[in-house]
Write a protein that holds these residues in place. Structure first.
Motif, mmCIF file in Angstrom:
data_model
loop_
_atom_site.group_PDB
_atom_site.id
_atom_site.type_symbol
_atom_site.label_atom_id
_atom_site.label_comp_id
_atom_site.label_asym_id
_atom_site.label_seq_id
_atom_site.Cartn_x
_atom_site.Cartn_y
_atom_site.Cartn_z
ATOM 1 N N MET A 1 0.820 -1.197 0.000
ATOM 2 C CA MET A 1 0.000 0.000 0.000
ATOM 3 C C MET A 1 0.863 1.259 0.000
ATOM 4 S SD MET A 1 -3.120 -0.771 -0.330
ATOM 5 C CE MET A 1 -3.912 0.752 0.053
ATOM 6 N N ASP A 2 2.017 1.207 0.642
ATOM 7 C CA ASP A 2 2.881 2.379 0.699
ATOM 8 C C ASP A 2 3.270 2.822 -0.714
ATOM 9 O OD1 ASP A 2 4.538 4.385 1.765
ATOM 10 O OD2 ASP A 2 6.265 3.045 1.788
ATOM 11 N N TYR A 3 3.653 1.868 -1.551
ATOM 12 C CA TYR A 3 4.073 2.197 -2.914
ATOM 13 C C TYR A 3 2.913 2.727 -3.740
ATOM 14 C CZ TYR A 3 8.118 -0.542 -1.504
ATOM 15 O OH TYR A 3 9.207 -1.022 -0.842
ATOM 16 N N PHE A 4 1.747 2.128 -3.587
ATOM 17 C CA PHE A 4 0.583 2.552 -4.353
ATOM 18 C C PHE A 4 0.130 3.949 -3.925
ATOM 19 C CE2 PHE A 4 -0.595 -2.206 -4.570
ATOM 20 C CZ PHE A 4 0.418 -2.423 -5.482
ATOM 21 N N CYS A 5 0.148 4.195 -2.633
ATOM 22 C CA CYS A 5 -0.244 5.516 -2.129
ATOM 23 C C CYS A 5 0.742 6.585 -2.586
ATOM 24 C CB CYS A 5 -0.359 5.502 -0.619
ATOM 25 S SG CYS A 5 -1.800 4.591 -0.045
ATOM 26 N N ALA A 6 2.018 6.252 -2.633
ATOM 27 C CA ALA A 6 3.014 7.213 -3.106
ATOM 28 C C ALA A 6 2.720 7.609 -4.550
ATOM 29 C CB ALA A 6 4.416 6.621 -2.994
ATOM 30 N N THR A 42 -4.525 3.036 -12.113
ATOM 31 C CA THR A 42 -5.154 1.708 -12.096
ATOM 32 C C THR A 42 -4.283 0.682 -12.816
ATOM 33 O OG1 THR A 42 -7.327 2.741 -12.045
ATOM 34 C CG2 THR A 42 -7.234 0.428 -12.704
ATOM 35 N N GLY A 43 -3.743 1.063 -13.961
ATOM 36 C CA GLY A 43 -2.858 0.161 -14.699
ATOM 37 C C GLY A 43 -1.588 -0.149 -13.923
ATOM 38 N N HIS A 44 -1.028 0.860 -13.303
ATOM 39 C CA HIS A 44 0.198 0.695 -12.516
ATOM 40 C C HIS A 44 -0.037 -0.271 -11.356
ATOM 41 C CE1 HIS A 44 4.055 1.901 -10.785
ATOM 42 N NE2 HIS A 44 3.441 2.110 -9.633
ATOM 43 N N ILE A 45 -1.105 -0.031 -10.607
ATOM 44 C CA ILE A 45 -1.415 -0.883 -9.455
ATOM 45 C C ILE A 45 -1.769 -2.297 -9.904
ATOM 46 C CG2 ILE A 45 -3.091 -1.255 -7.589
ATOM 47 C CD1 ILE A 45 -3.116 1.796 -7.206
ATOM 48 N N SER A 46 -2.517 -2.405 -10.984
ATOM 49 C CA SER A 46 -2.897 -3.734 -11.492
ATOM 50 C C SER A 46 -1.674 -4.531 -11.914
ATOM 51 C CB SER A 46 -3.852 -3.603 -12.680
ATOM 52 O OG SER A 46 -5.043 -2.996 -12.279
ATOM 53 N N TYR A 47 -0.763 -3.875 -12.628
ATOM 54 C CA TYR A 47 0.441 -4.581 -13.062
ATOM 55 C C TYR A 47 1.243 -5.074 -11.860
ATOM 56 C CZ TYR A 47 5.099 -5.465 -14.853
ATOM 57 O OH TYR A 47 6.302 -6.049 -15.134
ATOM 58 N N LEU A 48 1.456 -4.171 -10.882
ATOM 59 C CA LEU A 48 2.253 -4.548 -9.718
ATOM 60 C C LEU A 48 1.551 -5.589 -8.839
ATOM 61 C CD1 LEU A 48 3.700 -1.069 -8.666
ATOM 62 C CD2 LEU A 48 4.938 -2.958 -9.733
ATOM 63 N N SER A 49 0.236 -5.553 -8.795
ATOM 64 C CA SER A 49 -0.514 -6.476 -7.930
ATOM 65 C C SER A 49 -0.808 -7.812 -8.595
ATOM 66 C CB SER A 49 -1.853 -5.859 -7.532
ATOM 67 O OG SER A 49 -1.661 -4.681 -6.829
ATOM 68 N N PHE A 53 5.274 -7.888 -9.263
ATOM 69 C CA PHE A 53 5.696 -6.764 -8.434
ATOM 70 C C PHE A 53 7.170 -6.501 -8.697
ATOM 71 C CE2 PHE A 53 7.137 -4.287 -4.917
ATOM 72 C CZ PHE A 53 6.105 -3.371 -4.778
ATOM 73 N N ASP A 54 7.432 -5.459 -9.455
ATOM 74 C CA ASP A 54 8.780 -5.083 -9.856
ATOM 75 C C ASP A 54 9.145 -3.773 -9.166
ATOM 76 O OD1 ASP A 54 11.107 -4.288 -11.120
ATOM 77 O OD2 ASP A 54 10.374 -4.732 -13.141
ATOM 78 N N TYR A 55 9.967 -3.866 -8.134
ATOM 79 C CA TYR A 55 10.344 -2.689 -7.350
ATOM 80 C C TYR A 55 11.058 -1.650 -8.222
ATOM 81 C CZ TYR A 55 12.403 0.168 -3.666
ATOM 82 O OH TYR A 55 12.777 1.217 -2.874
ATOM 83 N N GLY A 56 11.928 -2.097 -9.102
ATOM 84 C CA GLY A 56 12.659 -1.182 -9.983
ATOM 85 C C GLY A 56 11.734 -0.413 -10.894
ATOM 86 N N TYR A 57 10.767 -1.112 -11.500
ATOM 87 C CA TYR A 57 9.785 -0.449 -12.362
ATOM 88 C C TYR A 57 8.988 0.571 -11.557
ATOM 89 C CZ TYR A 57 5.019 0.153 -14.030
ATOM 90 O OH TYR A 57 3.800 0.690 -14.342
ATOM 91 N N ASN A 58 8.567 0.184 -10.345
ATOM 92 C CA ASN A 58 7.782 1.086 -9.510
ATOM 93 C C ASN A 58 8.575 2.357 -9.196
ATOM 94 O OD1 ASN A 58 5.472 1.736 -7.755
ATOM 95 N ND2 ASN A 58 6.976 1.495 -6.122
ATOM 96 N N MET A 59 9.842 2.211 -8.849
ATOM 97 C CA MET A 59 10.663 3.378 -8.530
ATOM 98 C C MET A 59 10.875 4.249 -9.767
ATOM 99 S SD MET A 59 11.034 3.386 -5.358
ATOM 100 C CE MET A 59 12.286 4.576 -5.002
ATOM 101 N N MET A 60 11.137 3.619 -10.922
ATOM 102 C CA MET A 60 11.318 4.398 -12.151
ATOM 103 C C MET A 60 10.048 5.164 -12.505
ATOM 104 S SD MET A 60 13.743 2.452 -14.932
ATOM 105 C CE MET A 60 12.374 1.495 -15.484
ATOM 106 N N ALA A 61 8.895 4.527 -12.370
ATOM 107 C CA ALA A 61 7.631 5.182 -12.679
ATOM 108 C C ALA A 61 7.409 6.368 -11.748
ATOM 109 C CB ALA A 61 6.477 4.179 -12.561
ATOM 110 N N ASN A 62 7.647 6.191 -10.460
ATOM 111 C CA ASN A 62 7.444 7.283 -9.511
ATOM 112 C C ASN A 62 8.430 8.425 -9.719
ATOM 113 O OD1 ASN A 62 5.144 6.557 -7.945
ATOM 114 N ND2 ASN A 62 6.356 4.942 -7.019
#
Length: 154
Positions: A1-6, A42-49, A53-62
């Motif tokens: 949830m922390d990553y999604f909320c960010a 929605t797409g971002h959360i759906s992909y990660l969930s 779950f790709d931490y690197g992709y999440n950090m790059m996107a943010n």
């Protein structure tokens, strides 16, 4: 949830900037942009969930969304700094948040076995969000005053 909320918070800031720069004159553009950002989230959360779950992709996107947020707010602030002195707060906020995001990116071992980079990031953002709220409050009061003058009857 922390990553999604960010991600949601950063996208919401981008949306607020859109509303402030375009939406007051063209609310339908801001609404369409908001819907696009909601689909992106929605797409971002759906992909990660659901996919991976790709931490690197999440950090790059943010980081990418954060840089868009930084650039857009800074351009708006610089264009309006003479007319709206409260934009200084906004400039300080977006620059501070981008700088503090290094705590997320440059992780280090916990200090005293307790305070890691992620914990320091969360603690350090508290006063920054308070400053951003003060900017939004001042800007809202300015807009109310401006709209009141526009609709004032003699």
């Amino acid at each position: 949830m922390d990553y999604f909320c960010a991600t949601a918070v950063i996208l919401h800031s981008v949306y607020l900037c859109c509303v402030r720069t375009v939406g007051l004159q063209h609310p339908s553009v801001a609404s369409a942009f908001g819907a696009m950002l909601l689909l992106l989230l929605t797409g971002h959360i759906s992909y990660l969930s659901l996919v991976h779950f790709d931490y690197g992709y999440n950090m790059m996107a943010n980081v990418a969304i954060g840089l868009v947020n930084l650039a857009w707010w800074l351009v708006w602030c610089l264009r309006n700094r003479r007319r709206l002195p409260h934009t200084r707060r906004c400039m300080v906020v977006v620059v501070l948040l981008q700088g503090l995001s290094l705590l997320e990116l440059l992780d280090f071992p916990p200090l005293f076995w307790v305070l890691d980079a992620h914990a320091l990031w969360h603690v350090s953002t508290i006063p920054v969000h308070t400053l951003f709220f003060r900017f939004l409050e001042d800007d809202s009061l300015y807009l109310l005053k401006e709209s009141g003058a526009m609709f004032k009857l003699d």
